[in-house]
Structure formats: C-alpha cells, structure tokens
Design an enzyme around this catalytic site. Structure first.
Site, PDB file in Angstrom:
ATOM      1  N   HIS A   1      -3.475   7.016   3.010  1.00  0.00           N
ATOM      2  CA  HIS A   1      -3.746   5.855   2.657  1.00  0.00           C
ATOM      3  C   HIS A   1      -5.252   5.172   2.896  1.00  0.00           C
ATOM      4  O   HIS A   1      -5.492   5.309   4.236  1.00  0.00           O
ATOM      5  CB  HIS A   1      -2.847   4.643   2.774  1.00  0.00           C
TER       6      HIS A   1
ATOM      7  N   ASN B   1     -10.147  -0.362  -0.164  1.00  0.00           N
ATOM      8  CA  ASN B   1      -8.728  -0.034   0.101  1.00  0.00           C
ATOM      9  C   ASN B   1      -8.190  -0.634  -1.327  1.00  0.00           C
ATOM     10  O   ASN B   1      -8.164  -1.892  -1.505  1.00  0.00           O
ATOM     11  CB  ASN B   1      -8.323  -1.037   1.365  1.00  0.00           C
TER      12      ASN B   1
ATOM     13  N   CYS C   1       0.646  -1.400  -0.063  1.00  0.00           N
ATOM     14  CA  CYS C   1      -0.054   0.032   0.006  1.00  0.00           C
ATOM     15  C   CYS C   1       0.884   1.355   0.111  1.00  0.00           C
ATOM     16  O   CYS C   1       0.363   2.325  -0.063  1.00  0.00           O
ATOM     17  CB  CYS C   1      -0.926  -0.159   1.123  1.00  0.00           C
TER      18      CYS C   1
HETATM   19  O1  UT7 Z   1      -3.719  -1.446   3.687  1.00  0.00           O
HETATM   20  C1  UT7 Z   1      -3.107  -1.447   4.723  1.00  0.00           C
HETATM   21  C2  UT7 Z   1      -3.106  -2.530   5.554  1.00  0.00           C
HETATM   22  N1  UT7 Z   1      -4.472  -2.855   5.953  1.00  0.00           N
HETATM   23  C3  UT7 Z   1      -5.381  -2.219   7.127  1.00  0.00           C
HETATM   24  O2  UT7 Z   1      -4.818  -1.300   7.487  1.00  0.00           O
HETATM   25  C4  UT7 Z   1      -6.389  -2.942   7.663  1.00  0.00           C
HETATM   26  C5  UT7 Z   1      -6.367  -2.797   9.200  1.00  0.00           C
HETATM   27  N2  UT7 Z   1      -7.423  -3.502   9.855  1.00  0.00           N
HETATM   28  C6  UT7 Z   1      -8.857  -3.331   9.725  1.00  0.00           C
HETATM   29  O3  UT7 Z   1      -9.215  -2.361   9.049  1.00  0.00           O
HETATM   30  C7  UT7 Z   1      -9.604  -3.959  10.751  1.00  0.00           C
HETATM   31  O4  UT7 Z   1      -8.938  -4.614  11.744  1.00  0.00           O
HETATM   32  C8  UT7 Z   1     -10.631  -4.931  10.241  1.00  0.00           C
HETATM   33  C9  UT7 Z   1     -11.596  -4.010   9.377  1.00  0.00           C
HETATM   34  C10 UT7 Z   1      -9.941  -5.886   9.042  1.00  0.00           C
HETATM   35  C11 UT7 Z   1     -11.373  -5.804  11.204  1.00  0.00           C
HETATM   36  O5  UT7 Z   1     -12.158  -4.891  11.979  1.00  0.00           O
HETATM   37  P1  UT7 Z   1     -11.971  -5.167  13.723  1.00  0.00           P
HETATM   38  O6  UT7 Z   1     -12.703  -4.187  14.175  1.00  0.00           O
HETATM   39  O7  UT7 Z   1     -10.529  -5.137  13.975  1.00  0.00           O
HETATM   40  O8  UT7 Z   1     -12.510  -6.590  13.792  1.00  0.00           O
HETATM   41  P2  UT7 Z   1     -11.868  -8.004  14.172  1.00  0.00           P
HETATM   42  O9  UT7 Z   1     -10.948  -8.622  13.007  1.00  0.00           O
HETATM   43  O10 UT7 Z   1     -11.390  -7.747  15.557  1.00  0.00           O
HETATM   44  O11 UT7 Z   1     -13.092  -8.888  14.420  1.00  0.00           O
HETATM   45  C12 UT7 Z   1     -14.239  -8.725  15.131  1.00  0.00           C
HETATM   46  C13 UT7 Z   1     -15.226  -9.796  15.042  1.00  0.00           C
HETATM   47  C14 UT7 Z   1     -14.722 -11.073  14.874  1.00  0.00           C
HETATM   48  O12 UT7 Z   1     -15.702 -12.110  15.256  1.00  0.00           O
HETATM   49  P3  UT7 Z   1     -15.423 -12.455  17.033  1.00  0.00           P
HETATM   50  O13 UT7 Z   1     -14.119 -13.156  16.934  1.00  0.00           O
HETATM   51  O14 UT7 Z   1     -15.589 -11.246  17.937  1.00  0.00           O
HETATM   52  O15 UT7 Z   1     -16.871 -13.363  17.160  1.00  0.00           O
HETATM   53  C15 UT7 Z   1     -14.570 -11.336  13.469  1.00  0.00           C
HETATM   54  O16 UT7 Z   1     -14.851 -12.857  13.241  1.00  0.00           O
HETATM   55  O17 UT7 Z   1     -16.003  -9.610  13.640  1.00  0.00           O
HETATM   56  C16 UT7 Z   1     -15.962 -10.843  12.851  1.00  0.00           C
HETATM   57  N3  UT7 Z   1     -15.689 -10.440  11.543  1.00  0.00           N
HETATM   58  C17 UT7 Z   1     -16.863 -10.123  10.652  1.00  0.00           C
HETATM   59  N4  UT7 Z   1     -18.204 -10.083  10.997  1.00  0.00           N
HETATM   60  C18 UT7 Z   1     -18.789  -9.823  10.077  1.00  0.00           C
HETATM   61  C19 UT7 Z   1     -14.571 -10.314  10.713  1.00  0.00           C
HETATM   62  N5  UT7 Z   1     -14.940  -9.793   9.683  1.00  0.00           N
HETATM   63  C20 UT7 Z   1     -16.277  -9.752   9.432  1.00  0.00           C
HETATM   64  C21 UT7 Z   1     -17.129  -9.432   8.416  1.00  0.00           C
HETATM   65  N6  UT7 Z   1     -18.615  -9.499   8.571  1.00  0.00           N
HETATM   66  N7  UT7 Z   1     -16.974  -9.071   7.044  1.00  0.00           N
END
Ligand code: UT7
Length: 324
Positions: free
Chosen positions: A251, A281, A112
C-alpha cells in the site's frame, strides 16, 4: 488452488494537483511534502466525477485485459470508504454502467486494506464455485473526504481506482493465501465519521466532520511493523521464502514507510513497487493501481510470486501471496 487473476485495470482522474498547488491552500512546502512523504503529485476527481465513475473505467479495463464480458461476471465487490452514496453501494452503479446483468454487487470498507480484504472474498467465492467470475475493485474519491485546511492530511491523499477479474483456471496455482488482521482498539488514530445526524436527541459535539482525521506519527509506527509481521505470517503459512518473491506491492502511503519496510525485510528496492510520488495515498485503490501498472509494464510474468501488503484505518492490515 486454480483461483487466478485473469486481468487487471486502473483509472486515475485527469486532474493533477501538485505540491506547489497545495502551498497556496495550506501552510506547507513542496520541499516538506517531498522529504516527509515522497509525494510530488496526486490525481483528484473533477466536478461530477464520482468514485463509481473511476471504478467503472478500471473495471472495464480489467474485463478487457481478462477477455471477459460484463455479462459473465457473477459478483462485483467495490472496496471503498468514499462512495458518494452510502446507499446504493458504488458496486451497484458499477454493475449498472458495465451492464453486468448477471452480477450481484456490494461494497466493503476496510479502509486502505479494502482491496486485499475484497480480493480474499473473491478468492473464496471462486474456490467454492469454479464457474464464477468476480470483479474486485478498489476505488476512492478521497479528495471529497479531506479537510482542505488540515495540512496533516490534505497533502497525503489522492483519488483513483484499480480492478482485478478473479476466476478459475484448471491446473494453475494462482491465489495462494492471505494473512489478514484487524484491531479496533486504536481506531481514533485514523478515522472518518459518518455524516452528522440531524436528530437533536443523538447529536453530539464530538464530531469533527466527515473527513479523515489522523495522528500520522503514531500511525506510521504501527504501519511498518504490522505489514512486516503480516508478510512473515503469510510466507510462513504458505512455506515460501521472501527471496523467491519476484515483486512486493505494498500500500502506497509514504515513501518513508516503504523504505523502512524494505529495510526491515532486507528486500532489494528493485523488487518493491513504488508509485506514491505520482498518486499519493489512494487508500483501497493503491494496491490494484500498482498491480495493474506492474502487469502492464511486464514486471510480473507468468509463474512469478507476487506479494501484496496493506495497512489502514481500523486498524486493518494484511499480506496476500499470489502465483501469477
Ligand atoms: O494509509 C494508511 C495510513 N496512513 C499512513 O500510513 C500515514 C502515516 N504517517 C505519515 O505518513 C507521516 O506521519 C506524515 C506524513 C503524516 C507526517 O510526517 P511526520 O514526519 O510524522 O511529521 P509529524 O506529524 O511528526 O510533524 C512534524 C512537523 C510538525 O511541526 P512541529 O510540531 O514539529 O513544529 C507538523 O506540524 O511537521 C509539521 N507538519 C507540516 N509542515 C509542513 C505537518 N504537516 C505538514 C505539512 N507541511 N503538510
């Protein structure tokens, strides 16, 4: 000094995928995606639409905006991690299709952060040779590199391209400087393998496929702090106060990352470019797309100070200061 961006351009594929479309593919919801990421839609390539096609279109628009013809370009750099061919580089196909008969061309991959790293290269070539004009492009077809059954990643990314023509203008201040960094220690938090070898002697089982794998929550933590540090680093290096910066173009990964960054910098949100809701993204393309939109909408005017910042796989990150 005197190295400037002469023109910008961008290109998004026509096809749009909404959060509701994704609800039919993986266990997710529009509400979850919007709340956790700020994304509503993303553009994705159609059949036979490749990374270089988007790059060619963005590049042509940047040339038109700059009033530069393709044969004046001495170098084309495409930042990408989703070229449909590993060889040739996408940049060579861009060179062919634009008719940039006097240019050499190659790709770089800094995930990125690719556009910022490529722009820095462009700056250094022009600084060494004032007669040179360089086409710097960030282009991605990430939809071809996603695991469409992984809801952690497939909802986040989109396709697109953005471009800038870099050249020299006597007496202008232009590109001021960059603070660019990398750290390979944590690469397994965000990676994509190359295609698996068919050589039985070197095949391993530890190969999840040629698609993006990410520990999102961990990446999030590093992203905000890294971009904040890089911004303070480049401002200190150039002796510029953040208050004097007209526009911050970060970004576009997640609205929560952008909000957190703005909060930690104590910068008014009006001075931050945000388009993640529409495009998701787009990795190396996200900054030049946002830059092009800001230029075309008149948000950036002559002599404005513009700050670009990125974070991505590698890890790679950085910030770049430009006087327009
Ligand atoms: O391009 C540069 C690099 N990339 C980034 O900068 C991305 C950085 N990270 C993020 O943007 C966020 O961490 C995400 C959007 C990827 C995820 O958001 P989060 O608030 O960190 O969620 P999480 O990964 O902690 O997941 C929370 C919950 C989980 O369920 P449990 O374990 O709490 O039951 C996931 O399984 O949300 C669940 N989950 C979803 N639920 C519905 C993960 N993805 C999804 C989804 N829909 N698409």
């Amino acid at each position: 000094m005197g190295v400037v961006i002469l023109g910008t351009g961008s290109c998004l594929p026509a096809k749009i995928v909404t959060n509701h479309d994704l609800e039919k593919i993986v266990d997710t919801s529009d509400e979850w995606i919007q709340t956790r990421t700020g994304i509503r839609t993303r553009h994705v390539c159609g059949q036979d639409e490749q990374t270089y096609n988007l790059a060619v279109e963005a590049g042509q628009r940047a040339l038109d905006a700059a009033g530069v013809t393709a044969d004046e370009i001495g170098l084309i750099i495409v930042a990408t991690m989703s070229s449909h061919t590993l060889m040739p580089a996408s940049a060579c196909l861009v060179q062919r299709d634009l008719g940039a008969v006097n240019a050499f061309a190659y790709d770089i991959n800094a995930a990125c952060s690719g556009f910022l790293f490529a722009l820095d290269l462009g700056y250094r070539y022009v600084q060494a040779d004032h007669g040179m004009k360089i086409l710097v492009i960030g282009a991605e077809n990430l939809s071809s590199r996603l695991n469409w059954s992984d809801r952690n990643t497939c909802i986040l990314f989109g396709d697109g391209a953005g471009a800038a023509v870099v050249g020299y203008r006597e007496g202008k201040s232009g590109y001021m400087g960059s603070r660019l960094l990398s750290d390979g220690h944590l690469w397994k938090l965000l990676y994509m393998y190359a295609p698996k070898s068919s050589n039985p002697q070197i095949v391993t089982d530890d190969h999840p496929g040629t698609h993006i794998v990410m520990e999102g929550r961990e990446v999030f933590k590093y992203a905000v702090k890294a971009m904040e540090d890089a911004i303070h680093g480049v401002l200190a290096k150039e002796g510029v106060a953040l208050d004097d910066v007209k526009l911050l173009i970060p970004h576009q990964a997640n609205i929560r990352i952008l909000n957190k960054l703005a909060e930690r910098l104590a910068i008014d949100k009006e001075r931050v470019c945000i388009n993640v809701s529409e495009y998701g993204n787009t990795s190396a393309a996200s900054i030049p797309i946002a830059l092009d939109e800001a230029v075309r909408s008149g948000r950036i005017l002559q002599d404005d100070l513009v700050l670009l910042c990125s974070f991505g796989g590698g890890f790679t990150w950085g910030a770049t200061l430009i006087k327009w």
